[in-house]
Design an enzyme around this catalytic site. Structure first.
Site, mmCIF file in Angstrom:
data_model
loop_
_atom_site.group_PDB
_atom_site.id
_atom_site.type_symbol
_atom_site.label_atom_id
_atom_site.label_comp_id
_atom_site.label_asym_id
_atom_site.label_seq_id
_atom_site.Cartn_x
_atom_site.Cartn_y
_atom_site.Cartn_z
ATOM 1 N N HIS A 22 39.500 -15.146 38.852
ATOM 2 C CA HIS A 22 38.388 -14.614 38.065
ATOM 3 C C HIS A 22 37.091 -14.732 38.860
ATOM 4 O O HIS A 22 37.086 -15.180 40.020
ATOM 5 C CB HIS A 22 38.311 -15.274 36.688
ATOM 6 C CG HIS A 22 38.065 -16.754 36.699
ATOM 7 N ND1 HIS A 22 36.993 -17.341 37.314
ATOM 8 C CD2 HIS A 22 38.774 -17.769 36.148
ATOM 9 C CE1 HIS A 22 37.025 -18.643 37.140
ATOM 10 N NE2 HIS A 22 38.114 -18.936 36.445
ATOM 11 N N HIS A 25 36.204 -18.006 40.823
ATOM 12 C CA HIS A 25 36.883 -18.179 42.109
ATOM 13 C C HIS A 25 36.291 -17.222 43.147
ATOM 14 O O HIS A 25 36.086 -17.578 44.303
ATOM 15 C CB HIS A 25 38.378 -17.898 41.981
ATOM 16 C CG HIS A 25 39.048 -18.618 40.850
ATOM 17 N ND1 HIS A 25 39.800 -17.985 39.893
ATOM 18 C CD2 HIS A 25 39.047 -19.936 40.515
ATOM 19 C CE1 HIS A 25 40.256 -18.877 39.030
ATOM 20 N NE2 HIS A 25 39.807 -20.059 39.378
ATOM 21 N N CYS A 138 43.435 -35.534 32.069
ATOM 22 C CA CYS A 138 43.176 -34.158 31.624
ATOM 23 C C CYS A 138 44.040 -33.223 32.463
ATOM 24 O O CYS A 138 43.843 -33.110 33.674
ATOM 25 C CB CYS A 138 41.702 -33.785 31.796
ATOM 26 S SG CYS A 138 41.421 -32.019 31.502
ATOM 27 N N CYS A 141 42.159 -30.287 34.247
ATOM 28 C CA CYS A 141 41.511 -30.635 35.528
ATOM 29 C C CYS A 141 42.497 -31.275 36.486
ATOM 30 O O CYS A 141 42.153 -31.537 37.628
ATOM 31 C CB CYS A 141 40.378 -31.640 35.322
ATOM 32 S SG CYS A 141 38.984 -31.025 34.391
ATOM 33 N N CYS A 155 37.517 -34.027 27.437
ATOM 34 C CA CYS A 155 37.038 -33.636 28.755
ATOM 35 C C CYS A 155 36.083 -32.467 28.540
ATOM 36 O O CYS A 155 36.457 -31.468 27.939
ATOM 37 C CB CYS A 155 38.210 -33.198 29.628
ATOM 38 S SG CYS A 155 37.684 -32.250 31.066
ATOM 39 N N HIS A 158 37.364 -29.067 29.311
ATOM 40 C CA HIS A 158 38.496 -28.573 28.512
ATOM 41 C C HIS A 158 38.422 -29.118 27.092
ATOM 42 O O HIS A 158 39.313 -29.863 26.659
ATOM 43 C CB HIS A 158 39.822 -28.951 29.192
ATOM 44 C CG HIS A 158 39.968 -28.339 30.552
ATOM 45 N ND1 HIS A 158 39.562 -28.973 31.705
ATOM 46 C CD2 HIS A 158 40.427 -27.113 30.931
ATOM 47 C CE1 HIS A 158 39.779 -28.175 32.745
ATOM 48 N NE2 HIS A 158 40.297 -27.047 32.312
ATOM 49 N N LYS A 307 30.075 -19.499 28.536
ATOM 50 C CA LYS A 307 31.070 -20.080 29.416
ATOM 51 C C LYS A 307 32.222 -19.078 29.532
ATOM 52 O O LYS A 307 32.604 -18.468 28.542
ATOM 53 C CB LYS A 307 31.554 -21.388 28.774
ATOM 54 C CG LYS A 307 32.492 -22.141 29.647
ATOM 55 C CD LYS A 307 33.013 -23.405 28.974
ATOM 56 C CE LYS A 307 34.139 -23.887 29.871
ATOM 57 N NZ LYS A 307 35.188 -24.610 29.325
ATOM 58 N N LYS A 310 39.120 -18.051 28.282
ATOM 59 C CA LYS A 310 40.135 -17.171 27.709
ATOM 60 C C LYS A 310 39.922 -16.960 26.221
ATOM 61 O O LYS A 310 40.060 -15.861 25.713
ATOM 62 C CB LYS A 310 41.519 -17.788 27.937
ATOM 63 C CG LYS A 310 42.055 -17.443 29.280
ATOM 64 C CD LYS A 310 43.528 -17.168 29.165
ATOM 65 C CE LYS A 310 43.941 -16.154 30.210
ATOM 66 N NZ LYS A 310 45.336 -16.306 30.589
HETATM 67 N N1 MSP Z 1 42.802 -26.610 42.708
HETATM 68 C C1 MSP Z 1 41.550 -27.239 42.519
HETATM 69 C C2 MSP Z 1 40.752 -27.251 43.799
HETATM 70 C C3 MSP Z 1 41.424 -27.927 44.949
HETATM 71 S S1 MSP Z 1 40.463 -27.859 46.388
HETATM 72 C C4 MSP Z 1 41.244 -28.877 47.466
HETATM 73 C C5 MSP Z 1 40.760 -26.496 41.458
HETATM 74 N N2 MSP Z 1 41.117 -25.233 41.229
HETATM 75 S S2 MSP Z 1 40.421 -24.253 40.174
HETATM 76 O O1 MSP Z 1 41.249 -23.081 40.157
HETATM 77 O O2 MSP Z 1 40.192 -24.900 38.947
HETATM 78 O O3 MSP Z 1 39.075 -23.830 40.821
HETATM 79 C C6 MSP Z 1 37.885 -24.569 40.647
HETATM 80 C C7 MSP Z 1 36.820 -23.886 41.438
HETATM 81 O O4 MSP Z 1 36.724 -22.506 41.035
HETATM 82 C C8 MSP Z 1 35.413 -24.407 41.255
HETATM 83 O O5 MSP Z 1 35.134 -25.539 42.037
HETATM 84 C C9 MSP Z 1 34.620 -23.210 41.688
HETATM 85 O O6 MSP Z 1 34.675 -23.107 43.077
HETATM 86 C C10 MSP Z 1 35.382 -22.071 41.066
HETATM 87 N N3 MSP Z 1 34.954 -21.788 39.697
HETATM 88 C C11 MSP Z 1 35.755 -21.655 38.618
HETATM 89 N N4 MSP Z 1 35.004 -21.303 37.541
HETATM 90 C C12 MSP Z 1 33.722 -21.211 37.877
HETATM 91 C C13 MSP Z 1 32.527 -20.919 37.191
HETATM 92 N N5 MSP Z 1 32.492 -20.609 35.921
HETATM 93 N N6 MSP Z 1 31.384 -20.978 37.895
HETATM 94 C C14 MSP Z 1 31.379 -21.286 39.220
HETATM 95 N N7 MSP Z 1 32.475 -21.552 39.872
HETATM 96 C C15 MSP Z 1 33.678 -21.549 39.256
HETATM 97 O O7 MSP Z 1 39.848 -27.064 40.903
#
Ligand code: MSP
Length: 488
Positions: A22, A25, A138, A141, A155, A158, A307, A310
């Site tokens: 999304h 990412h 959690c 996370c 959390c 979540h 935020k 889903k």
């Molecule tokens: N798999 C772990 C990361 C491991 S790194 C060794 C993880 N994955 S995640 O799919 O949850 O991705 C988290 C990351 O996605 C955040 O740190 C950020 O880079 C990005 N983001 C996800 N949602 C976001 C927002 N709403 N806003 C900004 N960044 C976001 O955690």
């Protein structure tokens, strides 16, 4: 001559494959991509390595596969492919894409765990030891929670889930022995955490007191077995962090690894700061490896004030933006919306208006007007000099600090100045009375456009290329519309 310039290694977080990519990412990945593209131009293509990837083990991913009744191996591959496709669609220029279910990663992680098991802390104790974890977890996370993490017993990331109460035998990492050195490294910017508020936040974790962390889980089947106790799997976060070094050959391919490590830039959001600023340096110190030079930590953003979630139904698929706006414009719209590091809102609802204003009417229109005038009034063979704007250094410094929005604002000032000059001097009228001045003016403005094209290239690679093509031969080539206006 052999160039001695340094290499530049930049990483993105590796995302969980429980769901498709999304905008969140996409944002982190874009931040890293622009930096990589900028440095490829500055240092040379072979001096830069951009790593992206997916985090595929753990209870959350397994649960998702089971929910959909798909064998987990097949499920993770299908979602990993969606990430790879999305990054292609967004023109992410990653040099490698690591999946944590790949053999190369799993084998390397197994070896690294062996090294950690043999390692000692600065006080001479074993880095790893057996213990029992009893507390909250959690799954969203994939994180053990402390009391301080909770908001209303939930959390905060979540709030729809109730944290699990777990009691399990785990292997622990003796973090506490490393904390003084980590604090010092952060304080002295040996590992530079940007922006400064995040540096303070990281130091705050240490000041408040931290406990040792688990490196293995007892009841999670979907993971890499702990080599010396295969009924346990390696805690997903521990092996996930290792991707940054396994992907470049650690351990085993020393030549490749030493060439790229330490990373110059690791990009992440604040939600995973503790893992990257504390646990990751601790692991590296235990392995006697250098720490990354910089962590670029951005805020969590909302989408149109909410935020992204889903249940609200406002999760934005970056592919849809690319379909509507094209890849370059999508990158521009996302990166120019707010400043790096701030807690912000992406106003997707304003994208069409900003697309028309900044791109169709702004950059696109300027290029169209100027190349039209050049075609009419500039003799073939007029050479357009390659000159940098006097603000080029400032723009570069901003890009190196990931302040893309601010860099783009200056570039758009230059665009506005060019427009202003056309309006003031009206070369289409002036041509009758002062053709010499028109030649000088058009040459000057085209030189500015040439620079603008170079300056926007890391953010808008195709547009940058198309602007460069205008000047590729001695006949100024008039491109097709760079941006077609969109109906709102
Ligand atoms: N798999 C772990 C990361 C491991 S790194 C060794 C993880 N994955 S995640 O799919 O949850 O991705 C988290 C990351 O996605 C955040 O740190 C950020 O880079 C990005 N983001 C996800 N949602 C976001 C927002 N709403 N806003 C900004 N960044 C976001 O955690």
């Amino acid at each position: 001559m052999l160039s001695m310039s340094k290499s530049f290694y930049v990483t993105t977080p590796i995302y969980y494959v429980n769901d498709q990519p999304h905008l969140g990412h996409a944002y982190s990945t874009l931040l890293a991509d622009v930096l990589a593209r900028y440095y490829r131009h500055k240092l040379g293509n072979d001096k830069v390595w951009l790593l992206a990837g997916t985090d595929e083990h753990g209870a959350k991913v397994l649960a998702k596969a089971q929910e959909q009744s798909i064998p987990v191996e097949i499920f993770v591959t299908s979602v990993a492919e969606k990430f790879q496709q999305a990054w292609k669609n967004l023109a992410i220029s990653n040099d490698d894409f690591i999946r944590t279910t790949e053999e190369r990663h799993m084998q390397a992680v197994t070896k690294i765990m062996g090294r950690l098991r043999a390692a000692q802390t600065p006080t001479g104790a074993d880095v790893l030891y057996q213990g029992t974890y009893e507390g909250l977890y959690c799954e969203g996370c994939e994180k053990f929670l402390t009391e301080r993490d909770l908001v209303d017993d939930k959390c905060p990331l979540h709030p729809g889930q109730t944290p699990q109460l777990v009691k399990e035998a785990n292997w622990f990492f003796r973090l506490t022995d490393f904390l003084p050195q980590i604090a010092e490294s952060i304080e002295k910017d040996l590992i530079k955490i940007i922006p400064a508020e995040r540096k303070n936040e990281a130091l705050g974790y240490i000041k408040q007191g931290m406990t040792d962390f688990s490196v293995s889980r007892e009841n999670v089947s979907w993971g890499i077995p702990l080599p010396w106790e295969p009924t346990q799997t390696i805690y997903v976060w521990i092996e996930a962090l290792m991707n940054y070094i396994t992907a470049i050959g650690y351990p085993g391919d020393d030549k490749k690894f030493n060439h790229w490590w330490p990373a110059q830039a690791q990009v992440l959001a604040a939600d995973i700061l503790k893992f990257h600023a504390i646990f990751w340096p601790a692991m590296l110190l235990a392995l006697k490896l250098p720490l990354p030079e910089k962590l670029f930590v951005h805020g969590f953003f909302t989408v149109d004030g909410q935020k992204m979630s889903k249940s609200i139904g406002n999760v934005i698929d970056p592919n849809i933006l690319v379909e509507r706006f094209g890849v370059d414009a999508t990158r521009y719209l996302i990166l120019s919306q707010f400043s790096f590091g701030s807690e912000s809102d992406i106003k997707v609802s304003d994208f069409t208006e900003r697309y028309n204003a900044d791109l169709a009417n702004g950059l696109g229109n300027l290029v169209a007007r100027l190349t039209n005038l050049a075609e009419k009034h500039l003799p073939a063979g007029t050479s357009i000099p390659e000159v940098q704007d006097m603000r080029a250094d400032q723009i570069n410094t901003l890009i190196e600090a990931m302040k893309y929005r601010e860099a783009l604002q200056i570039i758009w000032q230059i665009i506005a100045e060019c427009d202003g000059q056309l309006e003031r001097e009206k070369p289409w009228e002036l041509i009758k009375t002062n053709p010499e001045r028109v030649m000088v003016l058009l040459t000057e403005l085209l030189a500015k456009v040439r620079y603008i094209g170079q300056a926007v290239t890391p953010v808008m690679p195709t547009i940058g290329e198309r602007i460069a093509e205008i000047f590729a031969t001695d006949i100024i080539h008039k491109p097709a519309n760079l941006f077609n206006r969109l109906e709102s």
